[in-house]
Design a protein around this motif. Sequence first.
Motif, short mmCIF file in Angstrom:
data_model
loop_
_atom_site.label_atom_id
_atom_site.label_comp_id
_atom_site.label_asym_id
_atom_site.label_seq_id
_atom_site.Cartn_x
_atom_site.Cartn_y
_atom_site.Cartn_z
N LEU A 216 0.01 33.32 -38.42
CA LEU A 216 -0.54 33.68 -37.11
C LEU A 216 -0.15 35.10 -36.74
O LEU A 216 0.97 35.55 -37.02
N ASN A 217 -1.07 35.83 -36.11
CA ASN A 217 -0.81 37.19 -35.61
C ASN A 217 -0.19 38.10 -36.66
O ASN A 217 0.77 38.81 -36.39
N ARG A 218 -0.75 38.06 -37.86
CA ARG A 218 -0.16 38.83 -38.95
C ARG A 218 -1.15 39.79 -39.60
O ARG A 218 -0.77 40.70 -40.32
N SER A 242 -7.16 33.69 -34.86
CA SER A 242 -5.73 33.37 -34.65
C SER A 242 -4.82 34.14 -35.58
O SER A 242 -3.66 34.38 -35.27
N SER A 243 -5.34 34.51 -36.73
CA SER A 243 -4.51 35.19 -37.74
C SER A 243 -4.32 36.67 -37.42
O SER A 243 -3.51 37.34 -38.05
N LYS A 245 -3.33 40.26 -35.69
CA LYS A 245 -2.18 40.81 -34.98
C LYS A 245 -2.40 40.81 -33.47
O LYS A 245 -3.53 40.98 -33.01
N LYS A 246 -1.31 40.70 -32.73
CA LYS A 246 -1.42 40.61 -31.27
C LYS A 246 -2.16 41.80 -30.67
O LYS A 246 -2.83 41.68 -29.65
N ASN A 247 -2.00 43.00 -31.27
CA ASN A 247 -2.71 44.15 -30.70
C ASN A 247 -4.14 44.30 -31.22
O ASN A 247 -4.79 45.31 -30.99
N THR A 324 -11.52 42.04 -31.58
CA THR A 324 -10.85 41.38 -30.45
C THR A 324 -10.62 42.36 -29.31
O THR A 324 -10.48 43.56 -29.52
N LYS A 329 -7.70 35.16 -27.82
CA LYS A 329 -7.03 33.91 -28.16
C LYS A 329 -7.89 33.19 -29.20
O LYS A 329 -9.04 32.86 -28.92
N THR B 19 -7.75 48.67 -27.08
CA THR B 19 -6.64 48.20 -27.92
C THR B 19 -6.15 49.34 -28.81
O THR B 19 -6.74 50.43 -28.83
#
Lengths: 349, 349
Positions: A216-218, A242-243, A245-247, A324, A329, B19
Amino acid sequence: MLLDELLKELEFKLDFPFTTKSLERIIIALNTTNDFWEIVDYSDEPLPLVAEVLKLLEKKELLKISSNIKLTKKGKNTFAALGSFSWKNIKCQTCQGRTISIRHYKKLLDKFADIQKDRPSPKIEYDQGYITPESLFAKIAFADAKGDLRNKNILILGDDDLLSIALGLTKLPFNITVLEIDSRLIDFISTTSAKYNLSIEVHQKDLSEPLQKELLNRFDTFFTDPSETIAAFNAFIGRGVSSLKKNGGSGYFGLTHREASLYKWSKLQHFILEMNAVITDIIYNFQDYVNWGYEKDMRAFQLSPIKTIPQNNWYRSCLYRIETLPRFKGFNLPLLNHDLFNDSESSTT
Amino acid sequence: MLLDELLKELEFKLDFPFTTKSLERIIIALNTTNDFWEIVDYSDEPLPLVAEVLKLLEKKELLKISSNIKLTKKGKNTFAALGSFSWKNIKCQTCQGRTISIRHYKKLLDKFADIQKDRPSPKIEYDQGYITPESLFAKIAFADAKGDLRNKNILILGDDDLLSIALGLTKLPFNITVLEIDSRLIDFISTTSAKYNLSIEVHQKDLSEPLQKELLNRFDTFFTDPSETIAAFNAFIGRGVSSLKKNGGSGYFGLTHREASLYKWSKLQHFILEMNAVITDIIYNFQDYVNWGYEKDMRAFQLSPIKTIPQNNWYRSCLYRIETLPRFKGFNLPLLNHDLFNDSESSTT
């Protein structure tokens, strides 16, 4: 008007909505070709709808189905004003309508074509079927042009296309991770990766189950090609998001008209926006599929009014790119008792 | 990580979300060119964001702005891994990335090029600016390939591109109606239509006001090119959808990255889905704009760190095609006190 009447007679036979524009497209295809698979190809309508329309037109003596599929004289007169599709003739012959040139990948394309000779054949069990090497490298060139490959962490969810190998050959990404259910493909990718020193990481994975935490987030960019069911959009695209990165990051997948009505397209688009992602590109028929060999076992063959297997590539998908937005999310819940591969619009399963 | 820090410093300067991927794209553009207008062009980010990022990078001594815009040695080292854009080199040179060939329109294109010589010049008052004749005929070829032109009723909402004239020359549509606010354009289109017997119907219309009843549910296909504000999306695209026949139709419009962040893109996509329409195509930079002559008067020029007017075409828009689903609903309310042309992301106004 005739099209409205036809629509009313058909509405109750199919459990997805469509418009007279769908019927028009099928008729324009009939004005263009006599081959069933080409009618499906040109019309861009779900195969089960095409099959029902042909039956109805035959009943109304507007169409004759024998060794091929032809409008009767009455049919021709009735539908002359709709014209025929010019698509076939005006698609750019240099890029095949894919917008980008793959000239500079010529050597890698040849190398890939050689490597993939011994690939496992597509399995109906997993709704497999792979795109042509030209489509594959065009997708790579396109993603590179978008800034989504160089020194990036890439995730591939399902890889019967062998995108991981093609990407590995380019040496552009920082790393490549593959999630795949089919052990034949896992073996083939692992062996090839070792042989050509491509350092592809491959995990066996059933995507009806959530992604493990470490994934996740990678990643910066994901690639996938889901079956055309809502469950598969969740499992493949939702987990892909979902995979990331958060940014933020981007994702690529194909979506066909052959097994997905525009109503299903809109459901997918809702799903993408709900995740707080945005669609940046949809390129028509970017991906051509190689006929996969299990044609006679699929529902499409039962539905076809003429029992001949397709002579040319007829299955294509449009290329989506999504990106994104802040606070996106993904979807990573388990999918219990869902059939990822089948619904009323599917036909190649 | 540096990009995250930059993002934090920038977030409060702009009132739309973005972003680190946006920042990456601007930096990749800086790795690719030293010209301000090309940086905006390649990065596909709103011009006001590009201008802020350049200022910040200069403050951090990662960038030097003099007669051109260059990363410093420190900047180059910091951002080397991001690479440069390959887009410039891999765009298909035959179709210019537009997916279709316009060879068969060669004669009409020449005729149009001749007719449009005396067209009224773009006016900043109406945020005008027109696409190249090649982009225009490519759009026509594309729409024809989709079955959206032959014997159809066509509505054009705003026509500084002179699409009505080009469409009239093809003789494909059943009829063509234009809604336009600018009396110079109305005169030019009417005169040309009479001279070449194109039977184009032209109405003077301010699209902040609702469509008159006679225009509702009457057309098969609409074309428009709104300014990049939510109010303009409502006024141009929403009314376009209202004009479509009850059993459905399709619509075409351009959307640029130059004046619309992906956040605004997502707002537009929500709007489309809410009307129960679906996006079938988004083709990257399909429309190239001719530099319009009022460059020095626009906000973009104030924001540019170097006061040179663009030498080459730098303003492009992506081509959207949408199609309605059963029970679609357009937007036809009045827009009172809305500025159709300006918001914080706009810059060519």
